[in-house]
Design an enzyme around this catalytic site. Structure first.
Site, PDB file in Angstrom:
ATOM      1  N   SER A 198     -10.020   1.849  10.435  1.00 43.08           N
ATOM      2  CA  SER A 198      -8.768   2.602  10.573  1.00 43.08           C
ATOM      3  C   SER A 198      -8.477   3.078  11.985  1.00 43.08           C
ATOM      4  CB  SER A 198      -8.785   3.795   9.623  1.00 43.08           C
ATOM      5  OG  SER A 198      -9.867   4.664   9.908  1.00 43.08           O
ATOM      6  N   HIS A 226      -6.544   0.026   4.282  1.00 42.96           N
ATOM      7  CA  HIS A 226      -5.576  -0.401   5.296  1.00 42.96           C
ATOM      8  C   HIS A 226      -5.329  -1.909   5.245  1.00 42.96           C
ATOM      9  CE1 HIS A 226      -5.533   3.536   7.343  1.00 42.96           C
ATOM     10  NE2 HIS A 226      -6.807   3.582   6.998  1.00 42.96           N
ATOM     11  N   LYS A 256      -0.936   4.241   1.042  1.00 41.91           N
ATOM     12  CA  LYS A 256      -0.589   3.731   2.371  1.00 41.91           C
ATOM     13  C   LYS A 256       0.526   2.695   2.241  1.00 41.91           C
ATOM     14  CE  LYS A 256      -4.872   5.110   4.600  1.00 41.91           C
ATOM     15  NZ  LYS A 256      -5.386   5.994   3.525  1.00 41.91           N
TER      16      LYS A 256
END
Length: 406
Positions: A198, A226, A256
């Site tokens: 990240s 991610h 996300k």
């Protein structure tokens, strides 16, 4: 309140954080998360429009009208809360439909959802591993992975970041340690890694990790927080990106790129049945609101039906990295949506971020302990909805402000 005792627990630590430029505070965003937002400026108290290069909502789905309408309808149908844990009264139709679609989207037999990605990591690792097991963890893994390992009480071996030779070394070291104890139990090894790291935006080498796990009789877990909605032609993640098999345990988040809330684990039915019965962060918590589960499912279906959104994100990342390089900023072409711009000094990173915010560009300074001391950086994260004009303006401003502080 006993303020003197409270000071003993808090005051020195906060003063030290301020002195070392690692004290944290929150900024107030007055508009929904999108490529442009309004921020309350801390000095003047006025609102200022900013280009947002700091969001994990990579596909900018939180502002798609049809998805907002679908969630509003789900609230009207299912109410605002779940009323109980999944194993008592909290399990509702939207939870089951979400898990079924996650499994389909990820190409797995089954899936289970948690209230957050953090809870998914902590619950999964501490359920699967115990004090007689060995965990092999990349040194840059997320805090939720680290905390899950700590809770499991397993023996942890940290290997150098994405260094497959070092991973093999620590596995051999663990096997030798068990042999030296003349422990007749079957070796139980568990490799765990982020899919996309990240703070650096780089990727784990899934094909090599699969090979090492198979050769050493280890389970492999990857955290696709991610990666889901970002990697692969259709946003299905790391396995699609590499065109290879899946890990034994795939963890992800719905907060996300999916632009909802919650975390998940996808894998074999046996794994999911086990977690449903053993993961404490699943068992001992009230379920996510059914409307949130419905929203996450609708958003995932939208990603499935709109792969061009994933391609737009990829195109934006390529354009932004090339624009920064053309302006003389040292960055690598990112394979993910995250573009780190390393500054080094914590105080300088804070000043650079503040200057950018004054110029209408929001990119936070990331500092220790999130990254190593002396590795402070601007962490730019892109969205599919950014325009090239916005990204060029940001690249030019970043380059100019960095030069001003040199």
């Amino acid at each position: 309140m006993n303020e003197r005792i409270l000071d003993l627990f808090t005051k020195d630590a906060l003063e030290a954080a301020r002195a070392n430029n690692i004290y944290r505070s929150m900024r107030l965003m007055e508009t929904p998360e999108s490529s442009r937002v309004k921020i309350r400026m801390p000095d003047s108290g006025t609102s200022q429009e900013q280009i947002l290069l700091a969001s994990n909502s990579y596909l900018d789905l939180a502002n798609v009208d049809e998805l907002k309408q679908a969630m509003a309808q789900a609230v009207l149908e299912w109410g605002t809360g779940s009323g109980g844990a999944r194993l008592t009264t909290g399990n509702k139709t939207p939870h089951q439909e979400l898990e079924e679609f996650i499994a389909k989207f990820k190409g797995e037999e089954s899936a289970i959802t948690f209230n957050t990605g953090y809870m998914a990591n902590v619950g999964t690792i501490s359920a699967l591993c115990g004090k007689n097991d060995f965990v092999f963890s990349d040194e840059l893994n997320h805090a939720s992975i680290i905390d899950g390992i700590r809770l499991s009480r397993a023996k942890c071996f940290v290997y150098k970041h994405s260094d497959m030779a070092d991973l093999v070394r620590v596995i051999k070291e663990a096997k030798s340690e068990q042999d030296a104890k003349q422990d007749a139990r079957t070796f139980r090894g568990f490799i765990v890694t982020d899919a996309v790291f990240s703070m650096d935006g780089d990727l784990a080498d899934l094909p090599e990790l699969l090979r090492i796990a198979k050769e050493n009789d280890c389970l492999l877990m990857i955290d696709e927080a991610h990666a889901t909605g970002v990697l692969g032609k259709t946003g299905r993640g790391l396995a699609e990106h590499y065109g290879c098999a899946h890990a034994d345990v795939t963890v992800g988040t719905l907060s996300k790129a999916v632009a909802a809330e919650g975390g998940f684990v996808a894998g074999k039915q046996l794994l999911i049945d086990f977690l449903r019965n053993k993961a404490r962060s699943f068992i001992f918590t009230t379920a996510m609101a059914p409307a949130v589960a419905a929203a996450a499912c609708n958003n995932l279906r939208y990603i499935d039906a709109h792969p061009e959104r994933v391609q737009n994100l990829r195109d934006n990342v390529k354009f932004f990295c090339e624009a920064l390089q053309h302006e003389g900023v040292k960055v690598e072409q990112s394979p993910s949506a995250i573009v780190p711009i390393v500054i080094g000094d914590e105080a300088c990173a804070l000043k650079t971020s503040a200057a950018l915010q004054n110029a209408g560009i929001l990119i936070p300074a990331i500092r220790y302990p999130t990254v190593a001391k002396g590795q402070a950086r601007l962490r730019a994260s892109l969205m599919a909805s950014h325009t090239h004009e916005q990204l060029q303006a940001a690249a030019s401003a970043i380059a100019q402000i960095i030069k001003n502080f040199d």
